[in-house]
Design a protein around this motif. Sequence first.
Motif, PDB file in Angstrom:
ATOM      1  N   GLY A  69       0.793  -1.232   0.000  1.00  7.92           N
ATOM      2  CA  GLY A  69       0.000   0.000   0.000  1.00  7.92           C
ATOM      3  C   GLY A  69       0.816   1.267   0.000  1.00  7.92           C
ATOM      4  N   GLU A  70       2.047   1.179  -0.492  1.00 11.31           N
ATOM      5  CA  GLU A  70       2.935   2.355  -0.455  1.00 11.31           C
ATOM      6  C   GLU A  70       2.366   3.517  -1.273  1.00 11.31           C
ATOM      7  N   ASP A  71       1.686   3.209  -2.382  1.00 15.35           N
ATOM      8  CA  ASP A  71       1.133   4.252  -3.253  1.00 15.35           C
ATOM      9  C   ASP A  71      -0.380   4.387  -3.107  1.00 15.35           C
ATOM     10  N   PHE A  72      -0.946   3.789  -2.081  1.00 17.13           N
ATOM     11  CA  PHE A  72      -2.400   3.820  -1.908  1.00 17.13           C
ATOM     12  C   PHE A  72      -2.885   5.215  -1.529  1.00 17.13           C
ATOM     13  N   LEU A  73      -2.173   5.865  -0.632  1.00 14.78           N
ATOM     14  CA  LEU A  73      -2.513   7.223  -0.208  1.00 14.78           C
ATOM     15  C   LEU A  73      -1.746   8.228  -1.046  1.00 14.78           C
ATOM     16  N   SER A  74      -2.404   9.334  -1.379  1.00 20.34           N
ATOM     17  CA  SER A  74      -1.703  10.397  -2.096  1.00 20.34           C
ATOM     18  C   SER A  74      -0.749  11.110  -1.146  1.00 20.34           C
ATOM     19  N   MET A  75       0.206  11.823  -1.726  1.00 23.57           N
ATOM     20  CA  MET A  75       1.162  12.566  -0.911  1.00 23.57           C
ATOM     21  C   MET A  75       0.437  13.609  -0.063  1.00 23.57           C
ATOM     22  N   ALA A  76      -0.599  14.229  -0.626  1.00 30.32           N
ATOM     23  CA  ALA A  76      -1.367  15.236   0.121  1.00 30.32           C
ATOM     24  C   ALA A  76      -2.049  14.604   1.325  1.00 30.32           C
ATOM     25  N   GLU A  77      -2.590  13.396   1.157  1.00 35.29           N
ATOM     26  CA  GLU A  77      -3.235  12.706   2.279  1.00 35.29           C
ATOM     27  C   GLU A  77      -2.219  12.331   3.344  1.00 35.29           C
ATOM     28  N   CYS A  78      -1.046  11.879   2.920  1.00 35.22           N
ATOM     29  CA  CYS A  78       0.015  11.548   3.883  1.00 35.22           C
ATOM     30  C   CYS A  78       0.431  12.779   4.679  1.00 35.22           C
ATOM     31  N   PHE A 105      -1.426  15.407   5.284  1.00 31.08           N
ATOM     32  CA  PHE A 105      -2.506  15.768   6.194  1.00 31.08           C
ATOM     33  C   PHE A 105      -2.484  14.885   7.436  1.00 31.08           C
ATOM     34  N   ILE A 106      -2.174  13.598   7.270  1.00 29.63           N
ATOM     35  CA  ILE A 106      -2.085  12.694   8.421  1.00 29.63           C
ATOM     36  C   ILE A 106      -0.998  13.155   9.370  1.00 29.63           C
ATOM     37  N   ALA A 158      -3.444  19.733   2.720  1.00 24.82           N
ATOM     38  CA  ALA A 158      -4.754  19.320   2.221  1.00 24.82           C
ATOM     39  C   ALA A 158      -5.743  19.274   3.377  1.00 24.82           C
ATOM     40  N   GLU A 159      -6.956  19.728   3.118  1.00 26.81           N
ATOM     41  CA  GLU A 159      -8.011  19.700   4.139  1.00 26.81           C
ATOM     42  C   GLU A 159      -9.245  19.030   3.546  1.00 26.81           C
ATOM     43  N   PRO A 160      -9.793  18.014   4.216  1.00 24.61           N
ATOM     44  CA  PRO A 160     -11.020  17.386   3.715  1.00 24.61           C
ATOM     45  C   PRO A 160     -12.186  18.378   3.729  1.00 24.61           C
ATOM     46  N   SER A 161     -12.943  18.441   2.652  1.00 22.95           N
ATOM     47  CA  SER A 161     -14.099  19.329   2.560  1.00 22.95           C
ATOM     48  C   SER A 161     -15.191  18.637   1.761  1.00 22.95           C
TER      49      SER A 161
END
Length: 656
Positions: free
Chosen positions: A130-139, A141-142, A561-564
Amino acid sequence: MKRGWVTEKNHWETEFKPLVVIELAKDVNEEAKKWFVKKITDKKKDGGKYKNDTIKDLFMYTKSQRSTQLLMKPLVISEEADNIYVVGASTRRLLLGAEAIGFVKESADGTMRPFLYSNRTDYKNFIGDGEDFLSMAECQFIIKHELDNLRAQDETNIPGYPQAKLYPGKSIVRRMKTSRILIQIFPLHDKEELKRLSFHWYRQIKFAYQPIDKIRHYFGDTIGLYFGFLEYFTLALIPMALIGIPYYFFAWEDYDKYVIFATFNLVWSTVILEVWKRYCSTMTYRWGTLLMKREFEEPRPGFHGVLGINPVTGKKEPTYSSLKRQLRIYLVSVPFVCLSLYFAIYVMMIYFDLENWAIRYDHEQQSTFSSLLLFVPSIIYAVVIEIMNRIYRFAAEFLTNYENHRLESSHQNHLVLKVLVFNIVNCFASLFYIAFVMCDLKLLRQSLATLLITSQILNQFVEALLPYWMQKRQNKQIRNKVKSLKVDTEFSLLEQVHLEKEMDAYLGTFDDYLELFLLFGYVSLFSCVYPLAALLAVLNNVTELYSDALKMCRVFKRPFAEPSASIGVWMLAFETMGIIAVVTNCALLGMSPQVNSMFQDSKLDLFLTVAAIEHALLALKFILAFVIPNKPYDIRIKLARLEFESMEALKQKQLQ
């Protein structure tokens, strides 16, 4: 002595991918630095590691707030820059963080479901570990979420800083920022992905849709929604522009014919907002944010008060008297806003004095110069409006901070309200005065055209072109500085971090939405007397697409990144403007000679008829808003199915 950061180009690739940069103050206390780094990287709880990396363990671990279990390395270039760190995390840590936050992902069967680490292989595009499962922006934000939730436990202050007080539950990052120990935290750009996005986005001029999904993937939902709305608004303006062009050229002085255009304007301003809600819900469902559960909102960073207990969470946090806040609002903010509105109206009256002087001068001289001089007062007034709007924005931010709102949502709502009230008066008061007091539709057309053109030119220059030119000069100086250091200059991360840390921070979509709101006002309120307003708005938005893309990719730091799930309070602002547009267009209809000729004997009958039409249209507007669902049928079915499955799963869990 100047030192290199690493000796190998692939050093970072074997450890972790740098995602976020933390810059501490140059003179930061060494004890505080070590303590902060330990808080971020320590994997132990009460002296021992977790045996199982389960989401339950992670949840309990992060709630204990002893550390975030992230990876962190110093960026060592010289003795003057030892306080810059890059932060990352392991793939497993990021995936567990995605579940803890509540990310929603597409499963193998095509439905959107909350991500579960235990079922990670059931999701679409999950390959290998799952290394590429999340986008860089999501990573990123985490990581930001974990840093923001890094809380104090037993500490009473930051080590080495007795004045930087802490208490159980206090955000460490927020305290370090307010104490000037921590300078900034920002996410790094992905240079290759940014290059690909730039090529498809703004580097080639073509008649095509924006890559909204790619923009959202790189910058996050909030930015993606803004550009989605900008594109939608531009497309929605095209019918108005197409109708307005022939009307403008074939009915230049025939104001009787604007009745038809005003009627179309009323329907248009209502329908486009309802259609946007449906389009927005479809888009955010596909992104997963429509299903995300909102976390309990924490106090905003600038909130201060006496330490107390939150009655809902039971946590220790600052408390502030609502009575004091109300006093600050009604005794300070409201009088200041009223004074600002009075000043705006006073400036408007000066503009009309200049306008009258220019008209008299033109009547006396009847020359080319005097004809051109007629436009000068409007141009000057348009420039003054832009200057006043920007000055007032700073004052509004200061006042809203002074009011000391606990929640960020409340803070934003009060700020938006202050800014909108002033901008509506400052930008539209002169047009209302010309239309309904002076009853000079020719002057209204001239003033509206001048305001639109002048404000668009100023906005494009101030928001994009000037910052881009200044940033380009600054980047050249920074590159020369990096090359002067005795380091491995081929290692591009060094240059990247130093270039990006000097960029201005992107302050959010507030000003961008405000500009679109004012454009919507110009078009929906008065385009019936100046039909080219919609065409000018389309041209502005097309250039705005490219200039905003340029500033996002080249001028500002990459925003977190912010979830909206929507455009938030701005939807209410646009709907309010739509209601005002109904009233305004009905009043303009009542002023038209064509309608007046029908009520020559009784002006009271004219007034009552126009009022009845206005009430009927408002009723129709609210009926349409009620009848047209905000979410399409298929989206409502998917949401209901997911809710049903969640309830069934909960029942099964209770039976077990």
